[in-house]
Enzyme design. Sequence first.
Site, PDB file in Angstrom:
ATOM      1  N   PHE A   1      96.546  57.964 -13.779  1.00 48.96           N
ATOM      2  CA  PHE A   1      95.155  57.553 -13.623  1.00 48.96           C
ATOM      3  C   PHE A   1      94.228  58.452 -14.451  1.00 48.96           C
ATOM      4  O   PHE A   1      94.672  59.387 -15.110  1.00 48.96           O
ATOM      5  CB  PHE A   1      94.775  57.583 -12.136  1.00 48.96           C
ATOM      6  CG  PHE A   1      95.080  56.293 -11.406  1.00 48.96           C
ATOM      7  CD1 PHE A   1      95.993  55.369 -11.901  1.00 48.96           C
ATOM      8  CD2 PHE A   1      94.445  55.999 -10.196  1.00 48.96           C
ATOM      9  CE1 PHE A   1      96.266  54.176 -11.228  1.00 48.96           C
ATOM     10  CE2 PHE A   1      94.701  54.814  -9.508  1.00 48.96           C
ATOM     11  CZ  PHE A   1      95.614  53.903 -10.023  1.00 48.96           C
TER      12      PHE A   1
ATOM     13  N   ASP B   1      88.945  52.749 -18.035  1.00 44.64           N
ATOM     14  CA  ASP B   1      88.161  53.970 -18.282  1.00 44.64           C
ATOM     15  C   ASP B   1      88.512  54.764 -19.545  1.00 44.64           C
ATOM     16  O   ASP B   1      89.691  54.956 -19.847  1.00 44.64           O
ATOM     17  CB  ASP B   1      88.377  54.980 -17.150  1.00 44.64           C
ATOM     18  CG  ASP B   1      88.295  54.391 -15.777  1.00 44.64           C
ATOM     19  OD1 ASP B   1      87.961  53.211 -15.631  1.00 44.64           O
ATOM     20  OD2 ASP B   1      88.581  55.129 -14.824  1.00 44.64           O
TER      21      ASP B   1
ATOM     22  N   ARG C   1      90.816  61.710  -7.111  1.00 46.31           N
ATOM     23  CA  ARG C   1      91.223  61.400  -8.495  1.00 46.31           C
ATOM     24  C   ARG C   1      90.163  61.711  -9.546  1.00 46.31           C
ATOM     25  O   ARG C   1      89.067  62.099  -9.252  1.00 46.31           O
ATOM     26  CB  ARG C   1      91.614  59.920  -8.588  1.00 46.31           C
ATOM     27  CG  ARG C   1      90.546  58.931  -8.172  1.00 46.31           C
ATOM     28  CD  ARG C   1      91.090  57.500  -8.274  1.00 46.31           C
ATOM     29  NE  ARG C   1      90.138  56.512  -7.823  1.00 46.31           N
ATOM     30  CZ  ARG C   1      90.060  56.057  -6.575  1.00 46.31           C
ATOM     31  NH1 ARG C   1      90.873  56.522  -5.633  1.00 46.31           N
ATOM     32  NH2 ARG C   1      89.158  55.166  -6.243  1.00 46.31           N
TER      33      ARG C   1
HETATM   34  C1  FRU Z   1      87.792  53.806 -12.322  1.00 50.16           C
HETATM   35  C2  FRU Z   1      89.195  53.949 -11.775  1.00 50.16           C
HETATM   36  C3  FRU Z   1      89.523  55.406 -11.552  1.00 50.16           C
HETATM   37  C4  FRU Z   1      91.019  55.409 -11.637  1.00 50.16           C
HETATM   38  C5  FRU Z   1      91.283  54.377 -12.695  1.00 50.16           C
HETATM   39  C6  FRU Z   1      92.566  53.618 -12.521  1.00 50.16           C
HETATM   40  O1  FRU Z   1      87.568  52.638 -13.033  1.00 50.16           O
HETATM   41  O2  FRU Z   1      89.317  53.204 -10.570  1.00 50.16           O
HETATM   42  O3  FRU Z   1      89.015  55.938 -10.354  1.00 50.16           O
HETATM   43  O4  FRU Z   1      91.528  56.667 -11.987  1.00 50.16           O
HETATM   44  O5  FRU Z   1      90.190  53.493 -12.672  1.00 50.16           O
HETATM   45  O6  FRU Z   1      92.823  52.825 -13.622  1.00 50.16           O
END
Ligand code: FRU
Length: 484
Positions: A97, A38, A161
């Site tokens: 994250f 992301d 998150r």
């Molecule tokens: C989305 C996700 C988020 C998380 C991150 C972890 O692609 O699953 O929800 O924060 O990737 O890498």
Amino acid sequence: MKESIRKANQYIDENRVKVNQQYRGAFHLLPPIGWMNDPNGFVYFRGEYHLFYQFYPYDSVWGPMHWGHAKSKDLLHWEELPVALAPSESYDKDGCFSGSAIVKDDKLYLLYTGHVDDEEKREETQCLAVSTDGITFEKLPTNPVIYAHHIEGIADIADFRDPKVFEYQGNYYAVVASKTPDDRGQILLFASSNLVDWTFTSVLLEGEEGQGIMWECPDFFPLDGKWVLILSPIEMERQQEKYWNLNSTVAFIGDMNWETGRFHVDSYDELDGGLDFYAPQTCQGPNGERYMVAWMQMWHRSIPSHDLAHGWAGSMTLPRKLSLKDGRLVQELPESVNEYFLVEHVSETIVQGNQITIPARGKQTLFELDAKPGCSFILSYSDKTDPDSVLKLIYDASQKRFSLSRDQFGHLITGKENPTFQSRWIQLDAEKDHHFSIIRDTNSIEVFVDGKTLSMTFYETTENPVYTLTADEGVDWVVKTYQK
Ligand code: FRU
């Protein structure tokens, strides 16, 4: 500097030469080495765009998440910066994250999710880090700033998150992803006067059944008189040609009621009709314009640059400029693309009811095609010597469809979708003119038409590539190719 950041930067410097460049794009943000997912912390700070991303430097697969970092003046040329965040504390020991950034008192703040997942517990909390130079970040000693106590009886701390922080009318807000006990997506709204002390405000929006079992990566912003909530549902159910990827991206458009803290939705739609697009995030430029960038990949797909041991995986899409027209979200290429490609303008051809072939001189190409009402075309990319392996973009006016396909082309990409597919399509109104901007970087194609987009990656094995455009009889076309 924290040991985990020093170690990551050193590893990158010592190993970056091992990364195979074959499939790496020229104007898309990529990890210098290792894995990217992301976009995070997309923000305009002191005259430049900063873009962070979920990053695992040590292998081309997902691992304990760091935040990679780059900056750009034009959203196309990216300057790599040192790793911004790495797991180092008890509250983020299994990963930093996704999250976002905001500028306050000329300092850059990152609000991110501390991820803990071990035999004892799985817990996600929201944490703050601050920087005075926009390069090195200090985590707050009082972290986490949003945690179990804020969501007691409201949501499960195990799936909580991806905070997106924003300022509205002198107050700070954050939208955070979560889910309901019966596995529907849910976005929570929090408020703060100082970014450190937060209170729960409301459930901004709850998903309906079929709209995904968990929502990720929300973003919430005003645009042309409405509010827009974008988010990424896990396993949204297919609706006709939409939401085919395992996980999808959606824009909800509506009005915000700040008294109740509830968002009232007028309409929603899929954000991109292609195969590789996830977890988009937006940022406001210096004149209030809004850009969106996404991870150009889909969870649980095989990634040839990993399979071939090239040492990297994942890239960002091009940032897209957003606006609302007739209640619909419109995405356009950023202006800097025209400057980038016009430098080496190669050919302009009028095609009249025939077929033209254009040898592919480079791996960066921009096609501009104007289709008159009711007329169709096929743009393909293939090897002269291997006619069965073709990347295809087809506008079929009689079916009112535009599709893109990587079926049988290049290195195989597999996913967890059932049934699987290698092509997707969107509907277009055959009664209207359509302008297509088709932008190709080394391993990707992004199509912009009528404010809609389709994004797709591919890993060609082609040695003598040609583009072939087949157009309807008796129709004028203007094809411009700018090949770098
Ligand atoms: C989305 C996700 C988020 C998380 C991150 C972890 O692609 O699953 O929800 O924060 O990737 O890498």
